[in-house]
Scaffold this motif. Sequence first.
Motif, short mmCIF file in Angstrom:
data_model
loop_
_atom_site.label_atom_id
_atom_site.label_comp_id
_atom_site.label_asym_id
_atom_site.label_seq_id
_atom_site.Cartn_x
_atom_site.Cartn_y
_atom_site.Cartn_z
N ARG A 107 41.99 39.14 38.85
CA ARG A 107 40.61 39.13 38.36
C ARG A 107 39.69 39.88 39.33
NH1 ARG A 107 41.21 34.12 36.86
NH2 ARG A 107 40.18 33.25 38.70
N ALA A 108 39.85 39.61 40.62
CA ALA A 108 38.99 40.26 41.62
C ALA A 108 39.21 41.77 41.63
CB ALA A 108 39.27 39.66 43.00
N ALA A 109 40.46 42.19 41.50
CA ALA A 109 40.75 43.63 41.48
C ALA A 109 40.14 44.28 40.25
CB ALA A 109 42.25 43.86 41.51
N ALA A 110 40.14 43.56 39.12
CA ALA A 110 39.54 44.10 37.90
C ALA A 110 38.04 44.27 38.08
CB ALA A 110 39.84 43.19 36.71
N ARG A 111 37.40 43.27 38.67
CA ARG A 111 35.94 43.35 38.89
C ARG A 111 35.59 44.51 39.82
NH1 ARG A 111 36.08 37.51 38.97
NH2 ARG A 111 36.26 37.59 41.25
N ALA A 112 36.45 44.77 40.79
CA ALA A 112 36.19 45.82 41.78
C ALA A 112 36.66 47.20 41.31
CB ALA A 112 36.88 45.47 43.09
N GLY A 113 37.24 47.27 40.11
CA GLY A 113 37.73 48.54 39.61
C GLY A 113 38.99 49.03 40.30
N ARG A 114 39.73 48.11 40.92
CA ARG A 114 40.95 48.48 41.66
C ARG A 114 42.22 48.09 40.93
NH1 ARG A 114 41.68 45.39 45.46
NH2 ARG A 114 39.92 43.95 45.39
N LEU A 115 42.10 47.46 39.77
CA LEU A 115 43.27 46.94 39.08
C LEU A 115 44.02 48.04 38.33
CD1 LEU A 115 45.05 44.60 37.98
CD2 LEU A 115 43.37 44.33 36.13
N ALA A 116 45.34 48.04 38.50
CA ALA A 116 46.21 48.89 37.69
C ALA A 116 47.21 47.99 36.97
CB ALA A 116 46.94 49.90 38.56
N ALA A 163 42.07 49.85 33.52
CA ALA A 163 43.24 49.42 34.29
C ALA A 163 44.53 50.02 33.76
CB ALA A 163 43.34 47.89 34.29
N LEU A 164 44.44 50.67 32.60
CA LEU A 164 45.65 51.15 31.92
C LEU A 164 45.99 52.58 32.32
CD1 LEU A 164 44.90 49.73 28.36
CD2 LEU A 164 46.50 48.80 30.06
#
Length: 486
Positions: free
Chosen positions: A149-158, A209-210
């Motif tokens: 969740r935190a990575a998604a909020r920070a735009g770091r999620l893959a 993230a995709l």
Amino acid sequence: MTDYVLVLDSGTTSTRAIAFDLQGAVAAVAQRPLTQHYPRPGWVEHDASEIRDRTLSCMHEVARKVGAANIAAIGITNQRETVVAWDRQSGEPLARAIVWQDRRTAEFCTGLKEAGYEPAVQRTTGLLLDPYFSATKMRWLLDNDGQVRAAARAGRLAFGTVESWLLYHLTGGVHMTDASNASRTLLLPLDAPHFDSGLCDLFGVPPGALPEVIDTHGELADTMLLGTRTPIAGLAGDQQAATIGQACFAFGETKATYGTGAFVLTNKGGEVPHSDHRLLGTVLMQRGGKRTYALEGSVFVAGSLIQWLRDSLGIISSASETEALARSVADSGGVTIVPALSGLGAPHWLAQARGVIAGLSFASGRAQMARAALEAMAHQTHDLADAFAADGAGWTGLRIDGGMSANDWMAQDLADMLDMPVERPDMVETTALGAAILAAVGAGLFGSLEDAAHAMRGTVRTFEPHMSEQVRVERLQRWEKALAAV
């Protein structure tokens, strides 16, 4: 110098690297097991770092054996639907990978079905609302894992499937997925080039993230990890790769792979597939943005049933024992196994179903259990054959592969129960061969898939049906009765 195609074949229970020469002969192999994590009933997880590290270790081992300079291209094939979440900055996983067999999102899928979403989702993606597919696993990670969740909020999620995860590390950070794997996520319309924002909204998956959706073969990417620039020229989910390896290039040609699960694909050419009998539409391959499609039936438990007999029940000490045990008795003694150990797949799609062993008596022993387990493969395949026929895609023959298909008794039982010829190539590991064929054509080593398959596929054995109609009907009646009890 000799040209080799190096295939990274990252499956469910192991990962390996295989070097093929351009005649389809295996020059070198390295294989490592993958740890299976079962934190709760119905949950199945992998350590994504282990997948990466062991796959790359296999790659380097094979490259040393054949010489890195002799590797003309790399192909990747992988367990499909399994989801990895990682940090774009560090390149490290944020949680364990959720494996395709995992059933934790069954309740979420049921909610979407009850809300009436399934018909539209199936029309668009070719898929059903089932925990099997990737999008609901992504949603679960976002809902239940703070790091994700935190990575998604920070735009770091893959987010990615396994080939995307491996490609990221082979290329130093390129985030791409091929169309065959993308078509298993519930997020890709079969007739659109990219992931769909409306589907992302439905499943609560951030589009950013995709990965980018690309072809299955061609000039896709490069890696420098072998000490020189090596093209990555083929990418495909394991079942699509096996269909290529079986040379199912013509409309209507059908293969079945018997590995951890069992998967049947029929080539549908450029026709976007639709099913009225709970089969799946999927992308078989894509080149230059042009797609070839397939109709698919997925069985969740095949070889894993034999593994369960060995590891959990201790009935056998090795999978190879099952053939001799099956031959040692005239029949299963009335024992019928419905292997719904992780739900039932096509054409039933019962996520909450659990396995059944019916017809036990004091006469039931190891041989009857082993034979019933092998018979379950033909019973499940027969159900699929009926569904394909009802969808206007009836089979006239079946090409089989995968580890279980090496069992001559099972291959003959399939021919008998389906009442049609069954072909098995000498090279039963056609998933890796298919990835090699894609990469060889993608790198320009052959002019066409047909040329590559002709050079690399090898010889084939045919099993002809011999069972009487009475025996076949009696078997199917016992199967139907046991199926009603799940």
